[in-house]
Write a protein that holds these residues in place. Structure first.
Motif, PDB file in Angstrom:
ATOM      1  N   SER A  86      34.902 -28.500 116.802  1.00  0.00           N
ATOM      2  CA  SER A  86      34.526 -27.861 115.539  1.00  0.00           C
ATOM      3  C   SER A  86      33.363 -28.615 114.905  1.00  0.00           C
ATOM      4  O   SER A  86      33.466 -29.810 114.621  1.00  0.00           O
ATOM      5  N   VAL A  87      32.261 -27.903 114.717  1.00  0.00           N
ATOM      6  CA  VAL A  87      31.096 -28.466 114.045  1.00  0.00           C
ATOM      7  C   VAL A  87      30.964 -27.763 112.696  1.00  0.00           C
ATOM      8  O   VAL A  87      30.653 -26.573 112.632  1.00  0.00           O
ATOM      9  N   ALA A  88      31.268 -28.490 111.628  1.00  0.00           N
ATOM     10  CA  ALA A  88      31.229 -27.925 110.277  1.00  0.00           C
ATOM     11  C   ALA A  88      29.879 -28.238 109.643  1.00  0.00           C
ATOM     12  O   ALA A  88      29.481 -29.399 109.560  1.00  0.00           O
ATOM     13  N   MET A  89      29.191 -27.202 109.218  1.00  0.00           N
ATOM     14  CA  MET A  89      27.869 -27.353 108.613  1.00  0.00           C
ATOM     15  C   MET A  89      28.020 -27.265 107.090  1.00  0.00           C
ATOM     16  O   MET A  89      28.398 -26.229 106.548  1.00  0.00           O
ATOM     17  N   VAL A  90      27.760 -28.375 106.409  1.00  0.00           N
ATOM     18  CA  VAL A  90      27.991 -28.443 104.965  1.00  0.00           C
ATOM     19  C   VAL A  90      26.949 -27.614 104.210  1.00  0.00           C
ATOM     20  O   VAL A  90      25.746 -27.764 104.422  1.00  0.00           O
ATOM     21  N   THR A  91      27.442 -26.751 103.317  1.00  0.00           N
ATOM     22  CA  THR A  91      26.545 -25.922 102.502  1.00  0.00           C
ATOM     23  C   THR A  91      26.622 -26.251 101.017  1.00  0.00           C
ATOM     24  O   THR A  91      25.721 -25.902 100.258  1.00  0.00           O
ATOM     25  N   ASP A  92      27.710 -26.913 100.583  1.00  0.00           N
ATOM     26  CA  ASP A  92      27.919 -27.120  99.153  1.00  0.00           C
ATOM     27  C   ASP A  92      28.980 -28.195  98.947  1.00  0.00           C
ATOM     28  O   ASP A  92      29.577 -28.691  99.903  1.00  0.00           O
ATOM     29  N   TYR A  93      29.231 -28.535  97.676  1.00  0.00           N
ATOM     30  CA  TYR A  93      30.251 -29.520  97.318  1.00  0.00           C
ATOM     31  C   TYR A  93      31.514 -28.871  96.757  1.00  0.00           C
ATOM     32  O   TYR A  93      32.229 -29.487  95.962  1.00  0.00           O
ATOM     33  N   ASP A  94      31.823 -27.639  97.188  1.00  0.00           N
ATOM     34  CA  ASP A  94      32.982 -26.945  96.644  1.00  0.00           C
ATOM     35  C   ASP A  94      32.859 -26.972  95.113  1.00  0.00           C
ATOM     36  O   ASP A  94      31.761 -26.775  94.589  1.00  0.00           O
ATOM     37  N   SER A  95      33.954 -27.182  94.389  1.00  0.00           N
ATOM     38  CA  SER A  95      33.846 -27.154  92.919  1.00  0.00           C
ATOM     39  C   SER A  95      34.222 -28.477  92.254  1.00  0.00           C
ATOM     40  O   SER A  95      34.207 -28.582  91.034  1.00  0.00           O
ATOM     41  N   TRP A  96      34.518 -29.512  93.026  1.00  0.00           N
ATOM     42  CA  TRP A  96      34.986 -30.776  92.452  1.00  0.00           C
ATOM     43  C   TRP A  96      33.860 -31.611  91.854  1.00  0.00           C
ATOM     44  O   TRP A  96      34.085 -32.399  90.937  1.00  0.00           O
ATOM     45  N   HIS A  97      32.633 -31.457  92.391  1.00  0.00           N
ATOM     46  CA  HIS A  97      31.553 -32.379  92.057  1.00  0.00           C
ATOM     47  C   HIS A  97      31.062 -32.146  90.627  1.00  0.00           C
ATOM     48  O   HIS A  97      30.632 -31.048  90.286  1.00  0.00           O
ATOM     49  N   PRO A  98      31.090 -33.177  89.777  1.00  0.00           N
ATOM     50  CA  PRO A  98      30.713 -32.992  88.362  1.00  0.00           C
ATOM     51  C   PRO A  98      29.248 -32.612  88.152  1.00  0.00           C
ATOM     52  O   PRO A  98      28.894 -32.032  87.122  1.00  0.00           O
ATOM     53  N   ASP A  99      28.399 -32.924  89.119  1.00  0.00           N
ATOM     54  CA  ASP A  99      26.972 -32.634  88.964  1.00  0.00           C
ATOM     55  C   ASP A  99      26.532 -31.338  89.613  1.00  0.00           C
ATOM     56  O   ASP A  99      25.372 -30.956  89.530  1.00  0.00           O
ATOM     57  N   HIS A 100      27.459 -30.646  90.296  1.00  0.00           N
ATOM     58  CA  HIS A 100      27.065 -29.440  91.022  1.00  0.00           C
ATOM     59  C   HIS A 100      27.788 -28.182  90.552  1.00  0.00           C
ATOM     60  O   HIS A 100      27.350 -27.073  90.844  1.00  0.00           O
ATOM     61  N   GLY A 101      28.902 -28.329  89.861  1.00  0.00           N
ATOM     62  CA  GLY A 101      29.594 -27.157  89.330  1.00  0.00           C
ATOM     63  C   GLY A 101      30.210 -26.308  90.426  1.00  0.00           C
ATOM     64  O   GLY A 101      30.441 -26.751  91.545  1.00  0.00           O
ATOM     65  N   GLU A 102      30.461 -25.030  90.077  1.00  0.00           N
ATOM     66  CA  GLU A 102      31.133 -24.155  91.030  1.00  0.00           C
ATOM     67  C   GLU A 102      30.201 -23.764  92.168  1.00  0.00           C
ATOM     68  O   GLU A 102      28.987 -23.922  92.100  1.00  0.00           O
TER      69      GLU A 102
END
Length: 294
Positions: free
Chosen positions: A204-220
């Motif tokens: 499984s090669v997971a390609m990161v697109t975002d920080y989900d919703s936990w990251h305080p600087d990135h939001g939803e």
């Protein structure tokens, strides 16, 4: 010794590989229905390659409606020996940034609306998924990604959620802080479990697109940002895939980790109590141990 035949399950753009010889889209029917789409087959540097769009061309399947059993059966039926999942994911780790790849080695399965096994009443089987990915195949993906200049992380736990909605903030924090997940996605389960039942090596090669919703600087999660990152990730994914034939080679020896022998002691139903109809459905995925041609 058999011929290596690499199967890639991924999204749009991953199957558009420069240098693929004799490309052909083929239709396959399985006892589990039709796969997500036709399968693109060809040869790359002397090694057989098959590309299956997980959601279908044009993205017609939701994560829950993907015909996972048909997809794995179809790949096994045409002779695929090694399956590599390439999929988008969200990240729970600051260091696993958008654009990075993660070579997944563990899963937490939170899906609930999908058929998760080829086996059932009439033929009961239990396979081990303690180590759900193949170390040999994962190592090849890692080497290919590094050689392609991709920022890649060796190892990570993938939280598989049902979707299609993204996580709430509370869920995102729980998966990250309490459960120890590294990335989150919607499609690698039950895919990995079914690949093990079908005695296919799976990475499984997971390609990161975002920080989900936990990251305080990135939001939803922002779908427009995900799509923009996906485009760049597709280029990287193709670069990785192009390097796999040279690493895996055309001649395939038995998997040193036993992925291709996962059913050796898994089937519990006595031969005289096995359902003939179920046996017929298992002709490709379990033909090696059931005495039927695969």
């Amino acid at each position: 010794m058999t011929d290596t035949f690499i199967g890639i399950i991924g999204g749009s753009g991953i199957y558009d590989i420069e240098g693929l010889d004799n490309p052909e889209w083929i239709g396959i029917e399985t006892p589990w229905g039709s796969p997500s789409d036709q399968i693109l087959t060809g040869m790359l540097d002397g090694v057989g390659m098959a590309f299956l769009p997980r959601h279908g061309r044009g993205h017609v399947h939701t994560p829950s409606s993907v015909p996972y059993r048909a997809n794995i059966d179809a790949l096994k039926r045409i002779g695929v020996t090694d399956v590599i999942s390439v999929s988008a994911c969200g990240s729970f780790r600051e260091q696993m940034a958008p654009g990075d790849f993660v070579i997944v080695d563990q899963f937490i399965d939170r899906t609930f609306a999908r058929e998760k096994s080829f086996f059932g009443p009439g033929c009961v089987a239990h396979v081990s998924v303690a180590h759900p990915t193949c170390p040999r195949l994962s190592a090849a993906c890692l080497s290919a990604a590094i050689d392609a200049g991709i920022t890649v992380h060796d190892g990570g736990t993938y939280l598989a959620m049902e979707g299609p909605q993204f996580s709430t903030l509370a869920e995102s924090k729980m998966y990250r802080e309490q459960w120890g997940a590294d990335v989150i996605g919607m499609t690698n389960m039950p895919e990995a479990k079914l690949a093990r039942e079908a005695e296919l090596c799976y990475a499984s090669v997971a390609m990161v697109t975002d920080y989900d919703s936990w990251h305080p600087d990135h939001g939803e999660v922002d779908v427009s940002q995900i799509i923009a990152t996906l485009m760049g990730n597709a280029d990287k994914g193709r670069a990785m895939v192009r390097r796999l034939p040279a690493l895996l080679g055309a001649d395939r020896t038995p998997c040193p980790h036993g992925c291709d022998r996962a059913l050796d002691h898994a089937i519990l139903t006595a031969p005289d109590r096995r359902d003939p109809l179920m046996m017929a459905r298992l002709d490709a995925v379990a033909g090696r141990v059931l005495g039927r041609p695969a």
